[in-house]
Design a protein around this motif. Structure first.
Motif, PDB file in Angstrom:
ATOM      1  N   CYS A 240       0.838  -1.034   0.030  1.00 33.12           N
ATOM      2  CA  CYS A 240       0.077   0.051  -0.023  1.00 33.12           C
ATOM      3  C   CYS A 240       1.068   1.257  -0.033  1.00 33.12           C
ATOM      4  O   CYS A 240       1.962   1.307   0.744  1.00 33.12           O
ATOM      5  N   THR A 241       0.223   2.316  -0.815  1.00 31.92           N
ATOM      6  CA  THR A 241       1.238   3.553  -0.637  1.00 31.92           C
ATOM      7  C   THR A 241      -0.160   4.687  -0.723  1.00 31.92           C
ATOM      8  O   THR A 241      -0.893   4.696  -1.144  1.00 31.92           O
ATOM      9  N   THR A 242       0.474   5.798  -0.130  1.00 32.26           N
ATOM     10  CA  THR A 242      -0.417   7.165  -0.077  1.00 32.26           C
ATOM     11  C   THR A 242       0.198   7.823  -1.391  1.00 32.26           C
ATOM     12  O   THR A 242      -0.411   8.953  -1.373  1.00 32.26           O
ATOM     13  N   ARG A 243       1.121   7.650  -2.123  1.00 29.13           N
ATOM     14  CA  ARG A 243       1.328   8.425  -3.034  1.00 29.13           C
ATOM     15  C   ARG A 243       0.764   8.348  -4.245  1.00 29.13           C
ATOM     16  O   ARG A 243       0.170   7.139  -4.461  1.00 29.13           O
ATOM     17  N   ALA A 244       0.871   9.228  -5.252  1.00 29.76           N
ATOM     18  CA  ALA A 244       0.122   8.941  -6.388  1.00 29.76           C
ATOM     19  C   ALA A 244       0.796   8.202  -7.586  1.00 29.76           C
ATOM     20  O   ALA A 244       2.069   7.921  -7.290  1.00 29.76           O
ATOM     21  N   PRO A 245       0.067   7.452  -8.246  1.00 34.99           N
ATOM     22  CA  PRO A 245       0.548   6.409  -9.468  1.00 34.99           C
ATOM     23  C   PRO A 245       1.684   7.071 -10.117  1.00 34.99           C
ATOM     24  O   PRO A 245       1.514   8.418 -10.608  1.00 34.99           O
ATOM     25  N   ARG A 246       2.755   6.477 -10.673  1.00 33.44           N
ATOM     26  CA  ARG A 246       3.862   6.992 -11.619  1.00 33.44           C
ATOM     27  C   ARG A 246       3.499   6.290 -12.811  1.00 33.44           C
ATOM     28  O   ARG A 246       3.341   5.192 -12.917  1.00 33.44           O
TER      29      ARG A 246
ATOM     30  N   GLU B  95       4.207  -4.223   8.590  1.00 38.91           N
ATOM     31  CA  GLU B  95       5.030  -3.110   8.765  1.00 38.91           C
ATOM     32  C   GLU B  95       4.646  -1.924   7.770  1.00 38.91           C
ATOM     33  O   GLU B  95       4.006  -2.298   6.727  1.00 38.91           O
ATOM     34  N   TYR B  96       5.166  -0.833   8.392  1.00 32.75           N
ATOM     35  CA  TYR B  96       4.832   0.352   7.546  1.00 32.75           C
ATOM     36  C   TYR B  96       5.814   1.500   7.764  1.00 32.75           C
ATOM     37  O   TYR B  96       6.443   1.437   8.827  1.00 32.75           O
ATOM     38  N   GLU B  97       6.069   2.394   7.106  1.00 36.24           N
ATOM     39  CA  GLU B  97       6.893   3.770   7.055  1.00 36.24           C
ATOM     40  C   GLU B  97       6.539   4.753   6.438  1.00 36.24           C
ATOM     41  O   GLU B  97       5.587   4.613   5.491  1.00 36.24           O
ATOM     42  N   ASN B  98       6.719   5.799   7.078  1.00 33.04           N
ATOM     43  CA  ASN B  98       6.328   7.234   6.550  1.00 33.04           C
ATOM     44  C   ASN B  98       7.821   7.618   5.585  1.00 33.04           C
ATOM     45  O   ASN B  98       8.624   8.292   6.278  1.00 33.04           O
ATOM     46  N   VAL B  99       7.853   7.160   4.547  1.00 32.98           N
ATOM     47  CA  VAL B  99       9.165   6.841   3.506  1.00 32.98           C
ATOM     48  C   VAL B  99       9.627   8.597   3.443  1.00 32.98           C
ATOM     49  O   VAL B  99      10.672   8.952   3.540  1.00 32.98           O
ATOM     50  N   TYR B 100       8.770   9.125   2.865  1.00 31.80           N
ATOM     51  CA  TYR B 100       8.970  10.674   2.454  1.00 31.80           C
ATOM     52  C   TYR B 100       7.710  11.558   3.191  1.00 31.80           C
ATOM     53  O   TYR B 100       6.614  11.026   3.468  1.00 31.80           O
ATOM     54  N   ALA B 101       7.987  12.703   3.507  1.00 31.81           N
ATOM     55  CA  ALA B 101       7.073  13.575   4.294  1.00 31.81           C
ATOM     56  C   ALA B 101       5.978  13.315   3.822  1.00 31.81           C
ATOM     57  O   ALA B 101       5.655  13.743   2.740  1.00 31.81           O
ATOM     58  N   GLY B 102       4.967  12.682   4.704  1.00 29.11           N
ATOM     59  CA  GLY B 102       3.540  12.585   4.314  1.00 29.11           C
ATOM     60  C   GLY B 102       3.197  11.551   3.352  1.00 29.11           C
ATOM     61  O   GLY B 102       2.019  11.304   3.086  1.00 29.11           O
ATOM     62  N   THR B 103       4.226  10.564   2.939  1.00 30.76           N
ATOM     63  CA  THR B 103       3.997   9.548   2.156  1.00 30.76           C
ATOM     64  C   THR B 103       4.208   8.332   2.825  1.00 30.76           C
ATOM     65  O   THR B 103       5.499   7.995   3.139  1.00 30.76           O
ATOM     66  N   TYR B 104       3.225   7.400   2.784  1.00 31.86           N
ATOM     67  CA  TYR B 104       3.435   6.079   3.865  1.00 31.86           C
ATOM     68  C   TYR B 104       3.451   5.016   2.521  1.00 31.86           C
ATOM     69  O   TYR B 104       2.875   4.989   1.597  1.00 31.86           O
ATOM     70  N   TYR B 105       4.114   3.934   3.213  1.00 28.84           N
ATOM     71  CA  TYR B 105       4.102   2.670   2.220  1.00 28.84           C
ATOM     72  C   TYR B 105       3.912   1.608   3.203  1.00 28.84           C
ATOM     73  O   TYR B 105       4.648   1.801   4.578  1.00 28.84           O
ATOM     74  N   GLY B 106       3.401   0.374   2.956  1.00 29.14           N
ATOM     75  CA  GLY B 106       3.114  -0.480   4.054  1.00 29.14           C
ATOM     76  C   GLY B 106       2.748  -1.856   3.440  1.00 29.14           C
ATOM     77  O   GLY B 106       2.523  -1.987   2.270  1.00 29.14           O
ATOM     78  N   THR B 107       3.005  -2.868   4.180  1.00 35.42           N
ATOM     79  CA  THR B 107       2.933  -4.449   3.824  1.00 35.42           C
ATOM     80  C   THR B 107       1.789  -4.808   4.336  1.00 35.42           C
ATOM     81  O   THR B 107       1.500  -5.109   5.859  1.00 35.42           O
ATOM     82  N   LEU B 108       0.572  -5.329   3.938  1.00 44.56           N
ATOM     83  CA  LEU B 108      -0.569  -5.807   4.518  1.00 44.56           C
ATOM     84  C   LEU B 108      -0.404  -7.299   4.691  1.00 44.56           C
ATOM     85  O   LEU B 108      -0.036  -8.082   4.100  1.00 44.56           O
ATOM     86  N   LYS B 109      -0.940  -7.660   5.960  1.00 49.41           N
ATOM     87  CA  LYS B 109      -0.939  -8.980   6.306  1.00 49.41           C
ATOM     88  C   LYS B 109      -1.764  -9.841   5.496  1.00 49.41           C
ATOM     89  O   LYS B 109      -1.310 -11.135   5.328  1.00 49.41           O
ATOM     90  N   SER B 110      -2.562  -9.458   5.084  1.00 52.46           N
ATOM     91  CA  SER B 110      -3.867  -9.963   4.083  1.00 52.46           C
ATOM     92  C   SER B 110      -2.875 -10.364   2.610  1.00 52.46           C
ATOM     93  O   SER B 110      -3.451 -11.605   2.139  1.00 52.46           O
ATOM     94  N   GLU B 111      -2.146  -9.721   2.263  1.00 54.31           N
ATOM     95  CA  GLU B 111      -1.368 -10.104   1.250  1.00 54.31           C
ATOM     96  C   GLU B 111      -0.443 -11.383   1.137  1.00 54.31           C
ATOM     97  O   GLU B 111      -0.370 -12.276   0.296  1.00 54.31           O
TER      98      GLU B 111
END
Length: 184
Positions: free
Chosen positions: A33-39, A67-83
């Motif tokens: 998962c991420t909160t950034r826009a698609p590239r 696990e999850y991280e705020n990789v860049y200011a206000g942009t989160y990435y994470g790994t879902l247990k369900s995956e």
């Protein structure tokens, strides 16, 4: 078993992951998962699940992430247990393509069940050229990524294997050998 790929942005990690997935039918990509826009041509549910900050934080609160991280200011990435559950139910090995901190966190979580692979660029200058050539980020964002890469390179010793992506064919061959040795 678990394969964890991490690298500074622009090192060629996704290229190597996609190659590996094309060569082995027993592997499956874990969509983060991420909160950034698609590239570029990225699609929801393929490269990432693109969700809002609010949705991400709701999932954090509900403990849906390994696990999850705020990789860049206000942009989160994470790994879902369900995956992981989804992939393991199919009898496949899980492949992660995550940022460096996420890779370290996943390796700590899975231990010997995981092989962590750090994909390194030949140099920071070459990394900058690749990011410019990708033409998906502003000059400011590229410099932010380059600065972060210099810091991430210091975490390289925390990974089981390093593949320097200076020659793509050689990197692909190394990758297949390391993965075959681990999954034997």
């Amino acid at each position: 078993m678990i394969l964890i790929f991490s690298a500074p942005s622009g090192a060629g990690k996704s290229t190597l992951v996609n190659y590996l997935l094309s060569q082995r039918s027993d592997l499956e990509f874990s969509v983060s998962c991420t909160t950034r826009a698609p590239r570029g041509h990225e699609q929801h549910g393929t490269e990432y699940y693109f969700i809002s900050n609010e949705e991400f934080l709701r999932r954090v609160h509900n403990e849906e992430f390994i696990e999850y991280e705020n990789v860049y200011a206000g942009t989160y990435y994470g790994t879902l247990k369900s995956e992981i559950e989804r992939i393991e139910q199919k009898g496949h090995h899980v492949v992660f393509d995550v940022d460096v901190k996420g890779g370290i966190n996943l390796k700590n979580y899975f231990g010997d069940k995981a092989l962590s692979i750090f994909v390194a660029p030949p140099s920071i200058d070459e990394l900058r050229k690749r990011l410019i050539g990708r033409a998906t980020d502003s000059a400011e964002k590229i410099e932010e990524r380059v600065a972060k890469a210099a810091i991430e390179m210091q975490d390289q010793p925390q990974f089981d294997v390093t593949i320097v992506n200076d020659d793509l064919d050689r990197a692909k061959k190394q990758l297949l050998q390391k993965v075959a040795g681990f999954l034997k």
